[in-house]
Design an enzyme around this catalytic site. Structure first.
Site, PDB file in Angstrom:
ATOM      1  N   LYS A  35       0.846  -1.200   0.000  1.00  0.00           N
ATOM      2  CA  LYS A  35       0.000   0.000   0.000  1.00  0.00           C
ATOM      3  C   LYS A  35       0.882   1.250   0.000  1.00  0.00           C
ATOM      4  O   LYS A  35       2.083   1.173   0.263  1.00  0.00           O
ATOM      5  CB  LYS A  35      -0.911  -0.022   1.233  1.00  0.00           C
ATOM      6  CG  LYS A  35      -0.169  -0.007   2.564  1.00  0.00           C
ATOM      7  CD  LYS A  35      -1.114  -0.272   3.739  1.00  0.00           C
ATOM      8  CE  LYS A  35      -0.324  -0.383   5.039  1.00  0.00           C
ATOM      9  NZ  LYS A  35      -1.167  -0.807   6.167  1.00  0.00           N
ATOM     10  N   ARG A 129     -11.157  -0.249  14.882  1.00  0.00           N
ATOM     11  CA  ARG A 129     -11.026   0.613  13.714  1.00  0.00           C
ATOM     12  C   ARG A 129     -11.891  -0.015  12.621  1.00  0.00           C
ATOM     13  O   ARG A 129     -12.992   0.428  12.378  1.00  0.00           O
ATOM     14  CB  ARG A 129      -9.535   0.685  13.339  1.00  0.00           C
ATOM     15  CG  ARG A 129      -9.143   1.861  12.540  1.00  0.00           C
ATOM     16  CD  ARG A 129      -7.641   1.916  12.326  1.00  0.00           C
ATOM     17  NE  ARG A 129      -7.109   0.708  11.690  1.00  0.00           N
ATOM     18  CZ  ARG A 129      -5.844   0.554  11.314  1.00  0.00           C
ATOM     19  NH1 ARG A 129      -4.978   1.514  11.536  1.00  0.00           N
ATOM     20  NH2 ARG A 129      -5.438  -0.549  10.737  1.00  0.00           N
ATOM     21  N   TYR A 251      16.108  29.768   8.687  1.00  0.00           N
ATOM     22  CA  TYR A 251      14.942  30.520   9.163  1.00  0.00           C
ATOM     23  C   TYR A 251      14.899  30.546  10.680  1.00  0.00           C
ATOM     24  O   TYR A 251      15.055  29.519  11.341  1.00  0.00           O
ATOM     25  CB  TYR A 251      13.654  29.860   8.665  1.00  0.00           C
ATOM     26  CG  TYR A 251      13.385  30.063   7.190  1.00  0.00           C
ATOM     27  CD1 TYR A 251      13.171  31.335   6.656  1.00  0.00           C
ATOM     28  CD2 TYR A 251      13.327  28.969   6.330  1.00  0.00           C
ATOM     29  CE1 TYR A 251      12.907  31.513   5.304  1.00  0.00           C
ATOM     30  CE2 TYR A 251      13.056  29.133   4.984  1.00  0.00           C
ATOM     31  CZ  TYR A 251      12.854  30.411   4.470  1.00  0.00           C
ATOM     32  OH  TYR A 251      12.591  30.581   3.147  1.00  0.00           O
ATOM     33  N   MET A 299      12.166  24.414   2.804  1.00  0.00           N
ATOM     34  CA  MET A 299      11.404  23.657   1.808  1.00  0.00           C
ATOM     35  C   MET A 299      12.320  22.828   0.909  1.00  0.00           C
ATOM     36  O   MET A 299      12.028  21.681   0.594  1.00  0.00           O
ATOM     37  CB  MET A 299      10.551  24.604   0.956  1.00  0.00           C
ATOM     38  CG  MET A 299       9.650  23.847  -0.019  1.00  0.00           C
ATOM     39  SD  MET A 299       8.701  24.917  -1.106  1.00  0.00           S
ATOM     40  CE  MET A 299       7.405  25.492  -0.042  1.00  0.00           C
TER      41      MET A 299
HETATM   42  C1  LIG Z   1      -0.315  -1.923   6.653  1.00  0.00           C
HETATM   43  C2  LIG Z   1      -0.865  -3.232   7.066  1.00  0.00           C
HETATM   44  C3  LIG Z   1      -0.007  -4.297   7.370  1.00  0.00           C
HETATM   45  C4  LIG Z   1       1.501  -4.162   7.414  1.00  0.00           C
HETATM   46  O1  LIG Z   1       1.902  -3.634   8.662  1.00  0.00           O
HETATM   47  P1  LIG Z   1       3.450  -3.426   9.030  1.00  0.00           P
HETATM   48  O2  LIG Z   1       3.427  -2.918  10.414  1.00  0.00           O
HETATM   49  O3  LIG Z   1       3.972  -2.404   8.069  1.00  0.00           O
HETATM   50  O4  LIG Z   1       4.108  -4.749   8.860  1.00  0.00           O
HETATM   51  C5  LIG Z   1      -0.572  -5.521   7.676  1.00  0.00           C
HETATM   52  N1  LIG Z   1      -1.921  -5.673   7.688  1.00  0.00           N
HETATM   53  C6  LIG Z   1      -2.766  -4.668   7.413  1.00  0.00           C
HETATM   54  C7  LIG Z   1      -4.227  -4.897   7.470  1.00  0.00           C
HETATM   55  C8  LIG Z   1      -2.270  -3.417   7.102  1.00  0.00           C
HETATM   56  O5  LIG Z   1      -3.124  -2.414   6.850  1.00  0.00           O
END
Ligand SMILES: *Cc1c(COP(=O)(O)O)cnc(C)c1O
Length: 356
Positions: A35, A129, A251, A299
């Site tokens: 992802k 969640r 800055y 930046m």
């Molecule tokens: C992002 C995610 C993972 C991976 O988690 P890590 O901590 O990066 O290994 C596994 N399962 C789900 C459902 C996720 O959303």
């Protein structure tokens, strides 16, 4: 000449980290989590470096389309499932497996015809969640089995705390209490659980961060865990100056020299994804030597202390994070975690895929 900032993606490190998952969770299948553009590494790199994974898992449907276009033919799991009924058509065309975490997603499946879709039912075991109440599992299984548009069914959950010893015990207990005795594939473990909770390994593990060579734990480094940085962020000095005692840098003059100080200006700033909040003292390497940042990150630039690097000149190479500067250490200085820095790499930074 082009601006020197570049993110190198080390395909051999991705492959080595995947092998590390196999050793940590022998006999399980691996959903490599890609992802967020493979945590900033790019899907092309992920397809090449993680080619030995059993499946790829992500959130974004447009990126699943890209994975197929890149030639990935194996399983793809959509970790948040469909966002609307039209996603089911995409899923069928591309042979995507869908997480189901919400009653509306089951309704969409009910109204579909065509080839069955494989689904993974997500149970809430304490994160609060996504996911159905664990007690609903037997009913969900019966419902889904009765829907012609549903193929293979798996069951999964995601831990709120797999980082601390015993932190996942209650979640595993809730999961096992309802799932025990059912002949369906199970998936529980993220990176932290792969490394720290062997009894959560089950049929499929879901590593993300460890594949990219950062640590899921606050108190153990990636190197300790045998992981290698898959991304290294590089740039170069574009100016060098000496500031007098009492003069400020950047800055707000957040750094004031207490003695004459040679300062290098690095072509990398928060618009490249380097955290603006990283304070004076954040580690950075110039010409292979570890030194520190000075003053406010702007930046497009960061100032660095050239005290330890007297040979540094305009053009000297800089590593912001990678093999010599642990991304988790930079993240800690900025009050965050390696995950956020990787994912926050800005689109203007070119990715260079390296095999060696
Ligand atoms: C992002 C995610 C993972 C991976 O988690 P890590 O901590 O990066 O290994 C596994 N399962 C789900 C459902 C996720 O959303």
């Amino acid at each position: 000449m082009s601006r020197p900032v570049i993110a190198r993606i080390h395909l051999d490190a991705l492959a080595a980290n995947l092998a590390c998952v196999r050793r940590a969770a022998p006999g399980t299948r691996i959903w490599a989590v890609v992802k967020a553009n493979a945590y900033g590494h790019g899907l092309q790199a992920a397809c090449a470096g993680l080619a030995d994974a059993d499946g790829l898992a992500l959130i974004e449907f447009d990126q699943a389309v890209r994975l197929r276009a890149l030639g990935w033919q194996g399983p793809i799991l959509m970790l948040e499932g469909a966002f609307d009924a039209a996603d089911l058509r995409t899923a069928r065309e591309l042979r995507l497996s869908l997480v189901v975490h919400e009653p509306g997603q089951i309704e969409w499946l009910r109204h579909e015809d065509g080839a069955p879709l494989d689904v993974w039912v997500k149970l809430n075991t304490g994160m609060n969640r996504l996911g159905f109440a664990a007690e609903d599992w037997p009913r969900l299984l019966a419902d889904l089995r009765a829907i012609p548009g549903v193929g293979a069914i798996g069951v999964m959950s995601h831990f709120a705390d797999a980082e601390t010893p015993g932190g996942a015990d209650e979640a595993i207990g809730r999961f096992d209490a309802v799932v025990r005795g059912h002949e369906v594939a199970q998936s529980l473990a993220n990176s932290a659980a792969i490394l720290g909770v062997p009894r959560a390994h089950r049929d499929w593990v879901r590593p993300g961060i460890m594949l990219y060579g950062a640590s899921p734990f606050a108190d153990r480094s990636a190197a300790d865990l045998g992981l290698r940085a898959a991304m290294s962020l590089h740039s170069a000095l574009i100016a060098v100056r000496t500031v007098r005692a009492g003069e400020g840098v950047g800055y707000g003059a957040l750094f004031v020299a207490d003695a004459p100080t040679r300062v290098g200006i690095v072509a990398c700033g928060y618009a490249d994804g380097y955290p603006r909040i990283a304070p004076t003292g954040t580690p950075i390497a110039v010409d292979g030597i570890r030194t520190r940042t000075l003053g406010r990150v702007s930046m497009d630039m960061i100032a660095v202390d050239l005290g330890p690097v007297p040979q540094a000149r305009v053009g000297s190479p800089v590593e912001l994070w990678g093999a010599s500067i642990d991304i988790d250490e930079v993240a800690r200085c900025a009050g965050t975690i390696g995950y956020e820095l990787m994912c926050g790499l800005a689109p203007r930074v070119p990715l260079q895929l390296l095999t060696g």
